[in-house]
Design a protein around this motif. Structure first.
Motif, short mmCIF file in Angstrom:
data_model
loop_
_atom_site.label_atom_id
_atom_site.label_comp_id
_atom_site.label_asym_id
_atom_site.label_seq_id
_atom_site.Cartn_x
_atom_site.Cartn_y
_atom_site.Cartn_z
N MET A 1 -13.95 -8.03 6.79
CA MET A 1 -12.52 -7.81 6.72
C MET A 1 -12.20 -6.54 7.50
SD MET A 1 -10.12 -7.13 3.36
CE MET A 1 -10.23 -8.76 2.71
N SER A 2 -11.25 -6.64 8.38
CA SER A 2 -10.89 -5.50 9.21
C SER A 2 -10.03 -4.52 8.42
CB SER A 2 -10.15 -5.97 10.46
OG SER A 2 -8.85 -6.41 10.11
N ALA A 3 -9.88 -3.35 8.99
CA ALA A 3 -9.07 -2.32 8.35
C ALA A 3 -7.62 -2.76 8.23
CB ALA A 3 -9.17 -1.01 9.12
N THR A 4 -7.12 -3.46 9.21
CA THR A 4 -5.74 -3.94 9.19
C THR A 4 -5.54 -4.95 8.08
OG1 THR A 4 -5.61 -3.62 11.59
CG2 THR A 4 -3.92 -5.00 10.59
N GLU A 5 -6.51 -5.86 7.93
CA GLU A 5 -6.43 -6.85 6.86
C GLU A 5 -6.51 -6.19 5.49
OE1 GLU A 5 -9.68 -9.31 7.94
OE2 GLU A 5 -8.46 -10.67 9.13
N ALA A 6 -7.41 -5.22 5.37
CA ALA A 6 -7.57 -4.51 4.10
C ALA A 6 -6.29 -3.76 3.74
CB ALA A 6 -8.75 -3.54 4.18
N LEU A 7 -5.68 -3.10 4.73
CA LEU A 7 -4.44 -2.38 4.49
C LEU A 7 -3.32 -3.35 4.10
CD1 LEU A 7 -2.93 0.29 4.47
CD2 LEU A 7 -2.48 -0.02 6.92
N GLY A 8 -3.26 -4.49 4.77
CA GLY A 8 -2.25 -5.49 4.44
C GLY A 8 -2.43 -6.02 3.02
N ARG A 9 -3.68 -6.28 2.65
CA ARG A 9 -3.94 -6.74 1.28
C ARG A 9 -3.60 -5.67 0.26
NH1 ARG A 9 -8.68 -10.32 -1.11
NH2 ARG A 9 -8.27 -9.87 -3.28
N ARG B 1 -1.36 -3.28 0.55
CA ARG B 1 0.11 -3.20 0.46
C ARG B 1 0.67 -4.37 -0.37
NH1 ARG B 1 1.73 -1.26 6.58
NH2 ARG B 1 1.18 0.92 6.25
N ALA B 2 0.11 -5.55 -0.17
CA ALA B 2 0.56 -6.71 -0.93
C ALA B 2 0.26 -6.53 -2.42
CB ALA B 2 -0.10 -7.98 -0.41
N ASP B 3 -0.91 -6.01 -2.74
CA ASP B 3 -1.28 -5.77 -4.13
C ASP B 3 -0.37 -4.72 -4.77
OD1 ASP B 3 -3.29 -7.62 -3.92
OD2 ASP B 3 -4.92 -6.14 -3.75
N GLY C 1 2.67 -3.95 -3.79
CA GLY C 1 3.99 -4.56 -3.91
C GLY C 1 4.09 -5.47 -5.13
N ALA C 2 3.05 -6.26 -5.36
CA ALA C 2 3.03 -7.14 -6.52
C ALA C 2 3.01 -6.33 -7.82
CB ALA C 2 1.82 -8.07 -6.46
N ALA C 3 2.24 -5.25 -7.83
CA ALA C 3 2.17 -4.41 -9.03
C ALA C 3 3.53 -3.75 -9.30
CB ALA C 3 1.09 -3.34 -8.86
N VAL C 4 4.19 -3.28 -8.27
CA VAL C 4 5.51 -2.67 -8.43
C VAL C 4 6.51 -3.70 -8.94
CG1 VAL C 4 7.44 -1.64 -7.17
CG2 VAL C 4 5.12 -0.81 -6.76
N THR C 5 6.44 -4.91 -8.42
CA THR C 5 7.34 -5.98 -8.87
C THR C 5 7.11 -6.28 -10.35
OG1 THR C 5 7.41 -6.93 -6.66
CG2 THR C 5 8.03 -8.37 -8.48
N ARG C 6 5.85 -6.38 -10.76
CA ARG C 6 5.54 -6.64 -12.17
C ARG C 6 6.02 -5.49 -13.05
NH1 ARG C 6 0.66 -8.34 -9.94
NH2 ARG C 6 -0.36 -6.40 -10.56
N ALA C 7 5.83 -4.27 -12.58
CA ALA C 7 6.26 -3.10 -13.36
C ALA C 7 7.78 -3.08 -13.51
CB ALA C 7 5.77 -1.81 -12.70
N ARG C 8 8.50 -3.39 -12.44
CA ARG C 8 9.96 -3.42 -12.52
C ARG C 8 10.44 -4.50 -13.47
NH1 ARG C 8 10.98 -2.53 -6.12
NH2 ARG C 8 10.88 -0.25 -6.15
N ARG C 9 9.82 -5.65 -13.40
CA ARG C 9 10.18 -6.75 -14.28
C ARG C 9 9.92 -6.36 -15.74
NH1 ARG C 9 6.92 -10.95 -12.59
NH2 ARG C 9 8.31 -11.17 -10.82
N ALA C 10 8.75 -5.78 -16.00
CA ALA C 10 8.41 -5.36 -17.37
C ALA C 10 9.38 -4.28 -17.86
CB ALA C 10 6.97 -4.85 -17.42
#
Length: 122
Positions: A1-9, A11-13, A15-24
């Motif tokens: 996995m390249s650094a760009t892919e790791a950074l993208g993953r 950021r996605a993780d 973002g998902a955590a922030v979304t869950r926290a806001r919903r909660a």
């Protein structure tokens, strides 16, 4: 996995955590609002119905229950008239600066970069 892919993953993780926290947080806020409303309604109903003195028999049973479990028992005097309910002003949120060892308060500033050290340094 390249650094760009790791950074993208990553950021996605995040973002998902922030979304869950806001919903909660939103769900908890709604739950708290309903609880506050219910408490307000119950307090209003109690004031309208008037306070009723507890019978001596019920007070003795309650005192026995608490004593059997090693809990403190508060002795409440009998009253003919219920005491007026005192209301307190709403609490203010936030904290107040505390003077440090030198007796000086921290500088007032709108810079919030390192607020955690203000009580230690002053």
């Amino acid at each position: 996995m390249s650094a760009t892919e790791a950074l993208g993953r990553f950021r996605a993780d995040v973002g998902a955590a922030v979304t869950r926290a806001r919903r909660a947080a939103g769900e908890i806020g709604e739950r708290n609002a309903k609880l506050r409303e219910r408490t307000r309604d119950l307090a209003r109903q109690t004031r309208e119905a008037g306070a009723r003195a507890t019978s001596a028999e019920v007070r003795e049973a309650a005192a026995g229950f608490r004593a059997d479990r090693g809990l403190p028992v508060v002795q409440v005097p009998d009253v003919a008239e219920p005491a007026p309910v005192e209301t307190q002003p709403p609490a203010t949120l936030g904290s107040v600066a505390v003077a440090g060892p030198s007796g000086q308060l921290p500088r007032v500033s709108d810079d919030d970069e390192d607020f955690s050290q203000s009580r230690i340094l002053y």
